[in-house]
Scaffold this motif. Structure first.
Motif, PDB file in Angstrom:
ATOM      1  N   UNK A  78      24.733  11.772   9.104  1.00  0.00           N
ATOM      2  CA  UNK A  78      25.595  10.831   9.833  1.00  0.00           C
ATOM      3  C   UNK A  78      27.006  11.378   9.999  1.00  0.00           C
ATOM      4  N   UNK A  79      27.499  12.116   9.026  1.00  0.00           N
ATOM      5  CA  UNK A  79      28.820  12.724   9.156  1.00  0.00           C
ATOM      6  C   UNK A  79      28.857  13.713  10.326  1.00  0.00           C
ATOM      7  N   UNK A  80      27.737  14.349  10.588  1.00  0.00           N
ATOM      8  CA  UNK A  80      27.659  15.324  11.677  1.00  0.00           C
ATOM      9  C   UNK A  80      27.422  14.661  13.031  1.00  0.00           C
ATOM     10  N   UNK A  81      26.608  13.608  13.045  1.00  0.00           N
ATOM     11  CA  UNK A  81      26.095  13.109  14.313  1.00  0.00           C
ATOM     12  C   UNK A  81      26.688  11.779  14.779  1.00  0.00           C
ATOM     13  N   UNK A  82      27.294  11.023  13.906  1.00  0.00           N
ATOM     14  CA  UNK A  82      27.806   9.710  14.305  1.00  0.00           C
ATOM     15  C   UNK A  82      28.913   9.868  15.343  1.00  0.00           C
ATOM     16  N   UNK A  83      28.969   8.930  16.269  1.00  0.00           N
ATOM     17  CA  UNK A  83      30.004   8.963  17.310  1.00  0.00           C
ATOM     18  C   UNK A  83      31.198   8.094  16.936  1.00  0.00           C
ATOM     19  N   UNK A  84      30.980   7.108  16.060  1.00  0.00           N
ATOM     20  CA  UNK A  84      32.042   6.193  15.646  1.00  0.00           C
ATOM     21  C   UNK A  84      32.767   6.749  14.421  1.00  0.00           C
ATOM     22  N   UNK A  85      34.087   6.672  14.446  1.00  0.00           N
ATOM     23  CA  UNK A  85      34.886   7.121  13.298  1.00  0.00           C
ATOM     24  C   UNK A  85      34.596   6.258  12.070  1.00  0.00           C
ATOM     25  N   UNK A  86      34.374   4.955  12.294  1.00  0.00           N
ATOM     26  CA  UNK A  86      34.050   4.045  11.182  1.00  0.00           C
ATOM     27  C   UNK A  86      32.749   4.470  10.500  1.00  0.00           C
ATOM     28  N   UNK A  87      31.762   4.825  11.307  1.00  0.00           N
ATOM     29  CA  UNK A  87      30.468   5.225  10.752  1.00  0.00           C
ATOM     30  C   UNK A  87      30.589   6.566  10.021  1.00  0.00           C
ATOM     31  N   UNK A  88      31.358   7.474  10.584  1.00  0.00           N
ATOM     32  CA  UNK A  88      31.579   8.763   9.919  1.00  0.00           C
ATOM     33  C   UNK A  88      32.253   8.567   8.557  1.00  0.00           C
ATOM     34  N   UNK A  89      33.253   7.703   8.522  1.00  0.00           N
ATOM     35  CA  UNK A  89      33.954   7.434   7.259  1.00  0.00           C
ATOM     36  C   UNK A  89      33.035   6.755   6.249  1.00  0.00           C
ATOM     37  N   UNK A  90      32.214   5.842   6.750  1.00  0.00           N
ATOM     38  CA  UNK A  90      31.250   5.168   5.892  1.00  0.00           C
ATOM     39  C   UNK A  90      30.249   6.174   5.322  1.00  0.00           C
ATOM     40  N   UNK A  91      29.783   7.072   6.163  1.00  0.00           N
ATOM     41  CA  UNK A  91      28.824   8.092   5.722  1.00  0.00           C
ATOM     42  C   UNK A  91      29.450   9.002   4.669  1.00  0.00           C
ATOM     43  N   UNK A  92      30.708   9.337   4.854  1.00  0.00           N
ATOM     44  CA  UNK A  92      31.425  10.166   3.876  1.00  0.00           C
ATOM     45  C   UNK A  92      31.493   9.458   2.523  1.00  0.00           C
ATOM     46  N   UNK A  93      31.765   8.160   2.573  1.00  0.00           N
ATOM     47  CA  UNK A  93      31.817   7.375   1.346  1.00  0.00           C
ATOM     48  C   UNK A  93      30.457   7.332   0.660  1.00  0.00           C
ATOM     49  N   UNK A  94      29.383   7.233   1.471  1.00  0.00           N
ATOM     50  CA  UNK A  94      28.026   7.219   0.926  1.00  0.00           C
ATOM     51  C   UNK A  94      27.715   8.525   0.203  1.00  0.00           C
ATOM     52  N   UNK A  95      28.072   9.630   0.823  1.00  0.00           N
ATOM     53  CA  UNK A  95      27.794  10.937   0.220  1.00  0.00           C
ATOM     54  C   UNK A  95      28.550  11.082  -1.090  1.00  0.00           C
ATOM     55  N   UNK A  96      29.827  10.732  -1.090  1.00  0.00           N
ATOM     56  CA  UNK A  96      30.642  10.877  -2.296  1.00  0.00           C
ATOM     57  C   UNK A  96      30.158   9.942  -3.410  1.00  0.00           C
ATOM     58  N   UNK A  97      29.901   8.694  -3.066  1.00  0.00           N
ATOM     59  CA  UNK A  97      29.477   7.711  -4.064  1.00  0.00           C
ATOM     60  C   UNK A  97      28.132   8.042  -4.683  1.00  0.00           C
ATOM     61  N   UNK A  98      27.173   8.418  -3.839  1.00  0.00           N
ATOM     62  CA  UNK A  98      25.832   8.688  -4.349  1.00  0.00           C
ATOM     63  C   UNK A  98      25.728  10.062  -5.012  1.00  0.00           C
ATOM     64  N   UNK A  99      26.613  10.983  -4.651  1.00  0.00           N
ATOM     65  CA  UNK A  99      26.655  12.274  -5.347  1.00  0.00           C
ATOM     66  C   UNK A  99      27.115  12.063  -6.788  1.00  0.00           C
ATOM     67  N   UNK A 100      28.140  11.228  -6.974  1.00  0.00           N
ATOM     68  CA  UNK A 100      28.610  10.925  -8.329  1.00  0.00           C
ATOM     69  C   UNK A 100      27.540  10.174  -9.108  1.00  0.00           C
ATOM     70  N   UNK A 101      26.903   9.208  -8.452  1.00  0.00           N
ATOM     71  CA  UNK A 101      25.853   8.433  -9.119  1.00  0.00           C
ATOM     72  C   UNK A 101      24.699   9.333  -9.546  1.00  0.00           C
ATOM     73  N   UNK A 102      24.339  10.280  -8.690  1.00  0.00           N
ATOM     74  CA  UNK A 102      23.242  11.196  -9.019  1.00  0.00           C
ATOM     75  C   UNK A 102      23.617  12.091 -10.192  1.00  0.00           C
ATOM     76  N   UNK A 103      24.868  12.527 -10.222  1.00  0.00           N
ATOM     77  CA  UNK A 103      25.334  13.362 -11.335  1.00  0.00           C
ATOM     78  C   UNK A 103      25.268  12.591 -12.653  1.00  0.00           C
ATOM     79  N   UNK A 104      25.728  11.344 -12.642  1.00  0.00           N
ATOM     80  CA  UNK A 104      25.668  10.506 -13.846  1.00  0.00           C
ATOM     81  C   UNK A 104      24.221  10.259 -14.255  1.00  0.00           C
ATOM     82  N   UNK A 105      23.378  10.033 -13.273  1.00  0.00           N
ATOM     83  CA  UNK A 105      21.965   9.780 -13.534  1.00  0.00           C
ATOM     84  C   UNK A 105      21.296  10.984 -14.182  1.00  0.00           C
TER      85      UNK A 105
END
Length: 204
Positions: A78-105
């Motif tokens: 989504x960071x690569x393909x989304x056309x909306x800046x809101x969606x790109x920012x949301x996707x960035x947040x998803x990647x960062x949040x779930x990367x940390x969660x996966x590391x903790x897991x």
């Protein structure tokens, strides 16, 4: 001359053995590749744990890893393909949040000797493929946000059940409970993106 003639059958046998060996090796690799990484982890945990309680705890961690890896992969797309800046920012947040969660897991799973999938599962790749099919910018944005709403509703349900399970391991319950506020925040963000896209589409 006799010694020279004797070499040919040996060479042919060696080549034939090498060819057969290569075919067997290819078949083994294909079998390994074809097996879902989630199934590999589940089989390893089943072999390690005797009690149904431990297996249930392990299964939750396996499912949590599957969720996090899928969200990371979809967010990267989504960071690569989304056309909306809101969606790109949301996707960035998803990647960062779930990367940390996966590391903790992974750290938690290691202390519990639980095997996790080491890459995106077949279901995750299937969802990735469905999102990747959307070529148009606005259609892609809408599909991604819809998928995030559904995925986080499901994730919240799974984590709430794990956090409320009196038979679950105390540390696993605590981690599940600690993740719920983040998952709810992600769902709120996904719903916000979804609503914005719906309003923009209705104006056209």
């Amino acid at each position: 001359m006799k010694a020279t003639f004797l070499k040919f059958p040996i060479i042919k046998i060696s080549l034939f053995a090498a060819l057969i060996g290569g075919m067997v090796s290819c078949d083994n690799n294909a079998t390994t590749t074809d097996k879902d990484t989630k199934e590999v982890a589940e089989d390893a945990n089943e072999a390690k744990f005797d009690s149904s309680k431990n297996e249930q705890d392990a299964q939750f961690l396996v499912n949590a890893a599957e969720i996090n890896m899928e969200e990371i992969k979809l967010g990267q797309l989504a960071q690569q393909r989304a056309s909306s800046a809101d969606v790109k920012n949301f996707a960035k947040m998803m990647v960062e949040g779930h990367t940390k969660a996966l590391s903790d897991l992974k750290g938690l799973a290691q202390t519990k000797q639980v095997s996790l999938p080491d890459s995106t599962t077949k279901d995750g790749l299937d969802h990735y493929g469905k999102l990747d099919e959307e070529k148009n910018g606005s259609d892609f944005d809408r599909k991604y946000c819809d998928m995030m709403v559904d995925a986080h509703k499901d994730a919240i349900d799974r984590f709430e059940r794990a956090a409320g399970d009196n038979n679950a391991d105390a540390q696993i319950k605590q981690w599940a409970s600690s993740m719920i506020p983040d998952l709810r925040s992600h769902l709120d963000q996904a719903l916000t993106c979804q609503n914005k896209l719906q309003k923009n589409n209705s104006k056209k």
